[in-house]
Scaffold this active site. Sequence first.
Site, PDB file in Angstrom:
ATOM      1  N   LYS A 112       0.834  -1.174   0.130  1.00 50.33           N
ATOM      2  CA  LYS A 112       0.045   0.028  -0.108  1.00 50.33           C
ATOM      3  C   LYS A 112       0.923   1.251  -0.082  1.00 50.33           C
ATOM      4  CE  LYS A 112      -4.301  -1.704   1.624  1.00 50.33           C
ATOM      5  NZ  LYS A 112      -5.217  -1.676   2.730  1.00 50.33           N
ATOM      6  N   LYS A 195     -10.091 -12.430  -8.279  1.00 48.92           N
ATOM      7  CA  LYS A 195     -10.972 -12.497  -7.133  1.00 48.92           C
ATOM      8  C   LYS A 195     -11.919 -11.410  -7.203  1.00 48.92           C
ATOM      9  CE  LYS A 195      -9.760 -12.162  -2.731  1.00 48.92           C
ATOM     10  NZ  LYS A 195      -9.244 -12.144  -1.276  1.00 48.92           N
ATOM     11  N   LYS A 198     -14.034  -5.695  -4.184  1.00 49.59           N
ATOM     12  CA  LYS A 198     -14.567  -4.207  -4.085  1.00 49.59           C
ATOM     13  C   LYS A 198     -14.119  -3.262  -4.972  1.00 49.59           C
ATOM     14  CE  LYS A 198     -11.498  -3.709  -0.464  1.00 49.59           C
ATOM     15  NZ  LYS A 198     -11.282  -3.826   1.042  1.00 49.59           N
TER      16      LYS A 198
END
Length: 334
Positions: A112, A195, A198
Site C-alpha cells: 500500500k 477475485k 470491491k
Amino acid sequence: MKRIFSGIQPTHKMHLGNYLGAVRNWVRLQSEDYETIFCAVDLHALTVPQDPQALRANTRELLATLIAVGIDPKKSILFAQSQVPEHTELAWLFSCLTPMGWLKRMTQFKDKAGKHQDLAMHGLLAYPVLMAADILLYHATHVPVGEDQKQHLELTREIAGSFNHRFERDYFPLPEPQILGEAARVMSLRDGSKKMSKSDSSDYSRISLTDDADTIALKIRKARTDPDPVPSDRENMDSRPEARNLLTIYASLADTTIDAVIAERGGESFSTFKAALADLAVSVLSPISQELDRLTADPAQLDAILRENGARAREIARGTIADVKDTMGLINID
Ligand code: AMP
Ligand code: TRP
C-alpha cells in the site's frame, strides 16, 4: 472457553465473495462452544482517505448487513471499533513494545505504501498494532480471517508473546488464525482468474448483498462463460475458470459440494444453468436484503443494538486496559 474475534472494514458494500468466503462462516461460528465478537473496524478504514459522510453510512450499513445475514447481537457482540476507545489506548501501549522493523516488513504496508514509504501515513504503518489491540483486548483465542491477514496475525502473536515475556506474565493468549478454505474463494463474474473484489471498476464483476432480484439475475446472465456446456467432470471444469466459478458459487449457495452440482447439472447449457443459479441466488439473498431494508428503515433500533453491544464490549475492554496499565506501571485511578 474459546473466544472468537474478527473485524471487517466498512469501506464498501458487502459482496458475495465477502459473504460466502468470510461472513457466512462467522454466522456458523455462533454456538454454545464459542463466544463470538465481531467488529466493523472503522478506525482501520481511516488509514486511507475516507469521505466522512460515506464512512459513517458504510459503517452503519455494514453492521446492519451483518445482522441481516445472521449475526445475532444477542449471541455475539457486534459493534463499531470507534465505539470502544480502549482499542486505540491498547494500540498505543502495544506500539511501545513493537519494533519498527516488524511493521516495515508487513507485506500489506509495502504494497500500500509503494515506493514512497516516507509519504505514507503513520496509521498505515501502525495498522497491524491496532489490529493486535482489537484481538488481544478481548483475549481472543481464535481469529477467522482471509489468507492475506495471516501475517498480521503472526505479528499479533509476537506482540502478545513480547508482552508476556517482558512482564513475566502469562497474560495474553497467542491467538490462532482460522484461515478459511480456498473452496470459498469467489471469483469475478467478468474474469474467472481474478477475485471478486470491491475495487474492480466493473459493477458487473460482483454481486452486492444489496442488489435487488433483477440486478442479481442480470449480472448472472451477463457473467462471462465459454461456449461449452456445464462441465460434466472435474477435469473439464478445472481448465475453465469461469465455469468453475459459477459452479463454486452454486455449490456454496446451495450448501452442497461441487461434485454434487456437476452430477446434477453437468451437460446443461449455460443459459439454463444461469437461470437456475439466478433463482438460487435470489432465494438466498432476498431474505437478507429484505431484513437489511427493515433495519435501515428503523435507525433508532440499530442504534439501540449498537449502544447495548458497544457497552458489552467496553466492559471486557476496560478490564483488560486496567490490567495492562497496572502491569506497565501506569497509575490507575477510577
Ligand atoms: P475485504 O473485502 O477484502 O476487506 O475482505 C473482507 C473478508 O472477505 C476477508 O476475510 C476476505 O478474505 C473475504 N473475501 C474478500 N473477497 C473475497 C472473495 N472474492 N472470495 C472469498 N472471500 C473473500
Ligand atoms: N485487517 C483486517 C482486514 O483488512 C481487518 C481487521 C482489523 C481484523 N482488525 C481485525 C480482522 C481483527 C480480524 C481481527 O481484513
